[in-house]
Design an enzyme around this catalytic site. Structure first.
Site, PDB file in Angstrom:
ATOM      1  N   SER A  62       0.835  -1.202   0.000  1.00 32.78           N
ATOM      2  CA  SER A  62       0.000   0.000   0.000  1.00 32.78           C
ATOM      3  C   SER A  62       0.870   1.253   0.000  1.00 32.78           C
ATOM      4  O   SER A  62       1.615   1.508   0.948  1.00 32.78           O
ATOM      5  CB  SER A  62      -0.898   0.015   1.230  1.00 32.78           C
ATOM      6  OG  SER A  62      -1.425   1.318   1.401  1.00 32.78           O
ATOM      7  N   HIS A  91      -1.196  -1.479  -4.100  1.00 33.89           N
ATOM      8  CA  HIS A  91      -2.471  -1.133  -3.477  1.00 33.89           C
ATOM      9  C   HIS A  91      -2.567   0.383  -3.334  1.00 33.89           C
ATOM     10  O   HIS A  91      -1.698   1.014  -2.733  1.00 33.89           O
ATOM     11  CB  HIS A  91      -2.535  -1.817  -2.107  1.00 33.89           C
ATOM     12  CG  HIS A  91      -3.850  -1.698  -1.405  1.00 33.89           C
ATOM     13  ND1 HIS A  91      -4.917  -2.519  -1.687  1.00 33.89           N
ATOM     14  CD2 HIS A  91      -4.270  -0.865  -0.419  1.00 33.89           C
ATOM     15  CE1 HIS A  91      -5.936  -2.205  -0.895  1.00 33.89           C
ATOM     16  NE2 HIS A  91      -5.575  -1.203  -0.120  1.00 33.89           N
ATOM     17  N   ASP A 140      -4.858   3.420  -2.031  1.00 36.44           N
ATOM     18  CA  ASP A 140      -5.966   3.762  -1.140  1.00 36.44           C
ATOM     19  C   ASP A 140      -6.497   5.149  -1.463  1.00 36.44           C
ATOM     20  O   ASP A 140      -5.826   6.150  -1.208  1.00 36.44           O
ATOM     21  CB  ASP A 140      -5.473   3.749   0.316  1.00 36.44           C
ATOM     22  CG  ASP A 140      -5.192   2.345   0.814  1.00 36.44           C
ATOM     23  OD1 ASP A 140      -6.131   1.538   0.832  1.00 36.44           O
ATOM     24  OD2 ASP A 140      -4.032   2.055   1.175  1.00 36.44           O
ATOM     25  N   MET A 155      -9.146   7.933  -0.524  1.00 37.86           N
ATOM     26  CA  MET A 155     -10.019   8.330   0.595  1.00 37.86           C
ATOM     27  C   MET A 155     -10.683   9.656   0.277  1.00 37.86           C
ATOM     28  O   MET A 155     -10.018  10.591  -0.173  1.00 37.86           O
ATOM     29  CB  MET A 155      -9.188   8.477   1.867  1.00 37.86           C
ATOM     30  CG  MET A 155      -8.418   7.228   2.235  1.00 37.86           C
ATOM     31  SD  MET A 155      -7.481   7.500   3.731  1.00 37.86           S
ATOM     32  CE  MET A 155      -6.700   5.899   3.912  1.00 37.86           C
ATOM     33  N   HIS A 202      -8.271   0.657  -3.921  1.00 38.52           N
ATOM     34  CA  HIS A 202      -9.204   0.486  -2.807  1.00 38.52           C
ATOM     35  C   HIS A 202      -9.923   1.806  -2.592  1.00 38.52           C
ATOM     36  O   HIS A 202      -9.344   2.760  -2.089  1.00 38.52           O
ATOM     37  CB  HIS A 202      -8.397   0.052  -1.569  1.00 38.52           C
ATOM     38  CG  HIS A 202      -9.197  -0.067  -0.323  1.00 38.52           C
ATOM     39  ND1 HIS A 202      -8.605  -0.199   0.918  1.00 38.52           N
ATOM     40  CD2 HIS A 202     -10.538  -0.104  -0.092  1.00 38.52           C
ATOM     41  CE1 HIS A 202      -9.545  -0.303   1.851  1.00 38.52           C
ATOM     42  NE2 HIS A 202     -10.725  -0.237   1.259  1.00 38.52           N
ATOM     43  N   MET A 210     -12.190   4.109  -0.709  1.00 36.31           N
ATOM     44  CA  MET A 210     -12.884   4.430   0.544  1.00 36.31           C
ATOM     45  C   MET A 210     -13.659   5.708   0.262  1.00 36.31           C
ATOM     46  O   MET A 210     -13.311   6.807   0.714  1.00 36.31           O
ATOM     47  CB  MET A 210     -11.868   4.578   1.687  1.00 36.31           C
ATOM     48  CG  MET A 210     -11.372   3.225   2.174  1.00 36.31           C
ATOM     49  SD  MET A 210      -9.824   3.316   3.066  1.00 36.31           S
ATOM     50  CE  MET A 210      -8.674   3.260   1.699  1.00 36.31           C
ATOM     51  N   MET A 263     -11.263  -5.926   5.851  1.00 35.62           N
ATOM     52  CA  MET A 263     -10.502  -4.907   6.581  1.00 35.62           C
ATOM     53  C   MET A 263     -10.135  -5.469   7.949  1.00 35.62           C
ATOM     54  O   MET A 263     -11.006  -5.919   8.699  1.00 35.62           O
ATOM     55  CB  MET A 263     -11.319  -3.622   6.760  1.00 35.62           C
ATOM     56  CG  MET A 263     -11.505  -2.770   5.511  1.00 35.62           C
ATOM     57  SD  MET A 263      -9.989  -2.283   4.659  1.00 35.62           S
ATOM     58  CE  MET A 263      -9.071  -1.433   5.943  1.00 35.62           C
ATOM     59  N   ASP A 307      -6.386  -6.377   4.785  1.00 31.92           N
ATOM     60  CA  ASP A 307      -5.781  -5.048   4.710  1.00 31.92           C
ATOM     61  C   ASP A 307      -5.817  -4.373   6.069  1.00 31.92           C
ATOM     62  O   ASP A 307      -6.892  -4.132   6.620  1.00 31.92           O
ATOM     63  CB  ASP A 307      -6.573  -4.234   3.672  1.00 31.92           C
ATOM     64  CG  ASP A 307      -6.039  -2.831   3.470  1.00 31.92           C
ATOM     65  OD1 ASP A 307      -4.965  -2.509   3.990  1.00 31.92           O
ATOM     66  OD2 ASP A 307      -6.726  -2.052   2.762  1.00 31.92           O
TER      67      ASP A 307
HETATM   68  C1  DX5 Z   1      -6.281   1.724   5.612  1.00 36.69           C
HETATM   69  C2  DX5 Z   1      -5.852   1.328   4.234  1.00 36.69           C
HETATM   70  C3  DX5 Z   1      -4.725   0.400   4.204  1.00 36.69           C
HETATM   71  C4  DX5 Z   1      -3.453   0.923   4.824  1.00 36.69           C
HETATM   72  C5  DX5 Z   1      -2.696  -0.243   5.357  1.00 36.69           C
HETATM   73  O1  DX5 Z   1      -7.448   2.432   5.552  1.00 36.69           O
HETATM   74  O2  DX5 Z   1      -6.926   0.703   3.550  1.00 36.69           O
HETATM   75  O3  DX5 Z   1      -4.479  -0.095   2.904  1.00 36.69           O
HETATM   76  O4  DX5 Z   1      -2.660   1.639   3.939  1.00 36.69           O
HETATM   77  O5  DX5 Z   1      -1.577   0.223   6.044  1.00 36.69           O
HETATM   78  P1  DX5 Z   1      -0.814  -0.653   7.128  1.00 36.69           P
HETATM   79  O6  DX5 Z   1      -0.333  -1.882   6.421  1.00 36.69           O
HETATM   80  O7  DX5 Z   1       0.247   0.233   7.582  1.00 36.69           O
HETATM   81  O8  DX5 Z   1      -1.832  -0.994   8.201  1.00 36.69           O
HETATM   82 ZN    ZN Z   2      -6.460  -0.326   1.614  1.00 34.59          ZN
END
Ligand code: DX5
Ligand code: ZN
Length: 221
Positions: free
Chosen positions: A7, A32, A34, A36, A65, A67, A136, A175
């Site tokens: 990620s 990956h 993310d 947001m 991903h 969010m 998650m 994740d």
């Molecule tokens: C959290 C994200 C993850 C995050 C994971 O909301 O969806 O993908 O980046 O990070 P680590 O591996 O540091 O928990």
């Molecule tokens: Zn993620």
């Protein structure tokens, strides 16, 4: 088959292109990303322009991903900027079936994510449509949080549901809070796609990825 999806939330954005090249050379299977929106989760991360520019520096599969509330509005934009797998949250879609169908119609693989408080069984009637379920293992929104061990029950339940529905089981991605200390346990629980942010990008990227690959090789034996 096991996959590692680092990620980039924990990457150094000042040298993101270089870090992606290192991750690819070290043998990561995908990356990956993310996204947001500041609504579904409290933070805003990055979006299409960043994805579009990193698409130019790596051939890795882009595992995006989302969010994001009501992601139906943006599916085509994510396809255009280079997403290969698009994972949406069960909790963020009023019409989940429509969203999943549209992702596939656009030529991407479709994933559905569930928050820690959401039971796996809500996915029963969408399971046959999806390529990936994302469990998650922290509450979404931040990197570097503590792994929630209770989530280890979920991969087994996903496999059970697939059996009950007489379909092949989608990939099971996990994740949040996954490290070289707990990855063996996570693989033994049935996950086959590991997202890792902090535990890949903090410290030595090459050594970290080698550690995950070793855990995969042991789990496959
Ligand atoms: C959290 C994200 C993850 C995050 C994971 O909301 O969806 O993908 O980046 O990070 P680590 O591996 O540091 O928990
Ligand atoms: Zn993620």
């Amino acid at each position: 088959m096991y996959y590692l999806s680092p990620s980039i939330l924990s990457a150094d954005f000042a040298v993101l292109g270089e870090q992606l090249r290192r991750v690819e050379a070290a043998g990561a299977d995908m990356v990956h990303i993310d996204v947001m929106d500041g609504q579904f989760v409290p933070r805003i991360s990055y979006g299409m322009p960043v994805i579009e520019s990193i698409r130019k520096v790596t051939g890795l599969i882009f595992d995006v991903h989302l969010m994001v509330e009501e992601p139906l509005r943006f599916l085509e934009d994510f396809k255009k900027c280079g997403a290969d797998i698009l994972t949406v949250h069960y909790e963020a879609c009023t019409h989940l079936h429509t969203v999943v169908t549209q992702i596939k119609r656009l030529g991407m693989k479709a994933g559905v994510a569930i928050n820690p408080a959401t039971p796996v069984d809500v996915l029963r009637h969408i399971l046959r449509e999806v390529d990936q379920v994302l469990v998650m293992t922290v509450n979404p929104g931040f990197g570097g949080q503590k792994f929630l061990p209770d989530m280890l029950k979920k991969p087994g339940r996903i496999m059970e549901l697939a059996r009950e529905e007489e379909i092949s089981c989608p990939d099971i991605q996990v994740d949040g809070g996954i490290s070289l200390e707990n990855v063996r346990e996570v693989l033994a629980a049935g996950a086959n796609n590991i997202v890792a942010g902090t535990s890949v990008f903090c410290g030595n990227i090459e050594e970290n990825i080698a550690g995950f690959k070793e855990a995969f090789a042991n789990a496959a034996e």
